[in-house]
Design an enzyme around this catalytic site. Structure first.
Site, mmCIF file in Angstrom:
data_model
loop_
_atom_site.group_PDB
_atom_site.id
_atom_site.type_symbol
_atom_site.label_atom_id
_atom_site.label_comp_id
_atom_site.label_asym_id
_atom_site.label_seq_id
_atom_site.Cartn_x
_atom_site.Cartn_y
_atom_site.Cartn_z
ATOM 1 N N SER A 159 -2.693 5.022 -8.362
ATOM 2 C CA SER A 159 -2.179 5.878 -9.435
ATOM 3 C C SER A 159 -2.558 5.454 -10.838
ATOM 4 O O SER A 159 -2.325 6.196 -11.791
ATOM 5 C CB SER A 159 -0.657 5.994 -9.330
ATOM 6 O OG SER A 159 -0.303 6.701 -8.163
ATOM 7 N N LYS A 211 4.097 5.859 -19.032
ATOM 8 C CA LYS A 211 4.334 6.791 -17.924
ATOM 9 C C LYS A 211 5.834 7.041 -17.762
ATOM 10 O O LYS A 211 6.650 6.117 -17.875
ATOM 11 C CB LYS A 211 3.745 6.199 -16.642
ATOM 12 C CG LYS A 211 3.824 7.103 -15.419
ATOM 13 C CD LYS A 211 3.151 6.428 -14.233
ATOM 14 C CE LYS A 211 3.140 7.307 -12.995
ATOM 15 N NZ LYS A 211 2.411 6.663 -11.882
ATOM 16 N N SER A 270 -0.939 9.081 -9.680
ATOM 17 C CA SER A 270 0.145 9.840 -10.290
ATOM 18 C C SER A 270 0.272 9.637 -11.798
ATOM 19 O O SER A 270 1.039 10.344 -12.457
ATOM 20 C CB SER A 270 1.466 9.455 -9.615
ATOM 21 O OG SER A 270 1.766 8.081 -9.815
#
Length: 451
Positions: free
Chosen positions: A177, A74, A153
């Site tokens: 997330s 990420k 996210s």
């Protein structure tokens, strides 16, 4: 997709190669490019490393449990040689170098285990959101229906795993997330106990709620990745008896869509038929979690990004600016009050989880909403997408207990998942329960791009 352990065995036996695994990831990235999972990639550098890994294994060097396995990261974790933007155009805090000259601790652990880190995944801006929609980098699109949200996210991480762009991905989870995008993309996501995986070097959103965690194709893969990320051994034992599960039935009443309710009830019936104990538990403190979480996260996020906000917030989108500005206005009393509320919620959940093997509930109250959608229908009427999605996961990040999201099927072609929550510090036991559940009620889902 084979398990990580199986792929490592094939690498050792030379029935596959790191180069071929990486080539497959690159081909899948090309096929699924419109879904917008990747923020940055360096296939050439990854290929050179894969060649080195293959040569080492051919020479008998089989050190590293992830040797030759391609993994994405990420884009809030710094990686050497790769830029870090965290889905924003705003200046990042000074401790997060955007130029690829430093690296998060957990990334170094993956490298030491032999993983091939080929790229970084797109995300909701600064991790402050659960939809995967981003004005700067473009929306990450759901692999089962590109018109729908991919969740956030860690949006790109979920899509990358679901579409075969690498074997696994590393996300972060402040309120859901890891689990939300895992649910929406039909893969497995694991958020461990708070602090189990180091976050040094990463961009924080809320340091008291932030967790790092893997997204992969199975609980067993998540357990192996957890071993590497947390630098500890996990013994994946077989469950000798049917577990005893708590169900927060009162809190869930009215929260779920009709379709998710029916699927969840069917899952519980299947578990009961297997001999699992199902105990309905009262959670009077849980309704307070959403506002408490909002106050803590917005206050801490405003502090993390105080320098950028001090320069007018240039580069933040109109989606994330309001919560950051609200975070600046919260006073010490508001923040301390939220911390006290969190303590009460934690005490309630600790007591419940001490009396059972795990708690079960749907990961999200609804199937993936349409991109741009802000309201959904649930049993009690209309609910915001934020509450229907984030509201199901945030209590467990708020108090730092471990949680898993396991895909259990499709509703009208869209993924639905079971969330499994356990007592703090019992990550190994949760993974054992999760593996049992995956074997008995889990389903291996395949995104259309992979079919």
């Amino acid at each position: 997709m084979n398990s990580i352990s199986e792929l490592v065995r094939q690498l050792d036996e030379r029935t596959t190669t790191a180069v071929s695994l990486l080539k497959n990831a690159q081909e899948q990235a090309t096929r699924s490019a419109d879904l917008n999972a990747l923020a940055y990639v360096d296939w050439d550098a990854a290929h050179a490393l894969a060649v080195q890994r293959d040569a080492a294994m051919a020479a008998g060097n089989t050190r590293g449990v992830l040797r030759g396995i391609p993994i994405s990261i990420k884009d809030l974790y710094p990686v050497l040689g790769m830029p870090t933007r965290a889905g924003t155009r705003a200046a990042l805090p000074s401790n997060v170098m955007p130029t690829g000259t430093n690296e998060a601790v957990l990334v170094g652990r993956l490298r030491a285990a032999g993983a091939i880190i080929f790229g970084k995944t797109n995300m909701h801006e600064i991790a402050l959101g659960s939809t995967g929609e981003n004005a700067w980098t473009g929306d990450v699109k759901n692999p089962f229906d590109p018109l729908r949200q991919a969740g956030g996210s860690s949006s790109g991480s979920g899509v990358a795993v679901a579409t075969g762009v690498g074997v696994a991905s590393i996300g972060s989870d402040t309120g859901g997330s890891v689990r939300i995008p895992a649910n929406f993309s039909g893969v497995t996501g694991f958020k461990p106990t708070h602090g189990a995986i180091p976050l040094e070097g990463a961009l924080h959103l809320s340091w008291t709620c932030d967790h790092a965690g893997p997204l992969a194709h199975s609980v067993a893969d998540c357990a192996l990745l957890f071993e590497v990320l947390a630098a500890r051994r996990v013994e994946m034992k077989r469950i000798a008896r049917a577990p005893r599960f708590a169900v927060p039935a009162t809190w869930l009443r009215g929260r779920l869509s009709v379709e998710v309710r029916a699927h969840f009830e069917q899952t519980l019936k299947h578990l009961a038929a297997l001999g699992a104990g199902l105990v309905e538990v009262a959670t009077p403190q849980l309704p307070r979690a959403s506002q408490c979480f909002t106050d803590i996260v917005q206050a801490e996020a405003a502090w993390v990004h105080r320098d950028a906000l001090g320069h007018g917030g240039v580069g933040f989108s109109e989606v994330v600016m309001p919560p950051l500005l609200r975070g600046q206005t919260l006073n010490a009393g508001d923040y301390i009050g939220a911390l006290n509320t969190r303590a009460a919620i934690a005490a309630e959940l600790d007591a419940i989880l001490a009396g059972c093997d795990a708690m079960l509930l749907p990961t999200a109250a609804v199937v993936p909403p349409l991109r741009g959608q802000t309201q959904v229908q649930v049993e009690s009427g209309t609910m915001t997408v934020r509450e229907a999605v984030l509201g199901q996961t945030l209590p467990f990040s708020l108090v730092g207990v471990p949680a898993l999201s396991i895909p259990t099927g499709l509703i009208d072609g869209l993924p639905v998942s079971l969330q499994v929550v356990a007592a703090r510090g019992t990550d190994d036991a949760l993974l054992h329960q999760g593996q049992w559940l995956q074997e008995h009620v889990g389903q291996r889902l395949m995104a259309p791009v992979m079919q």
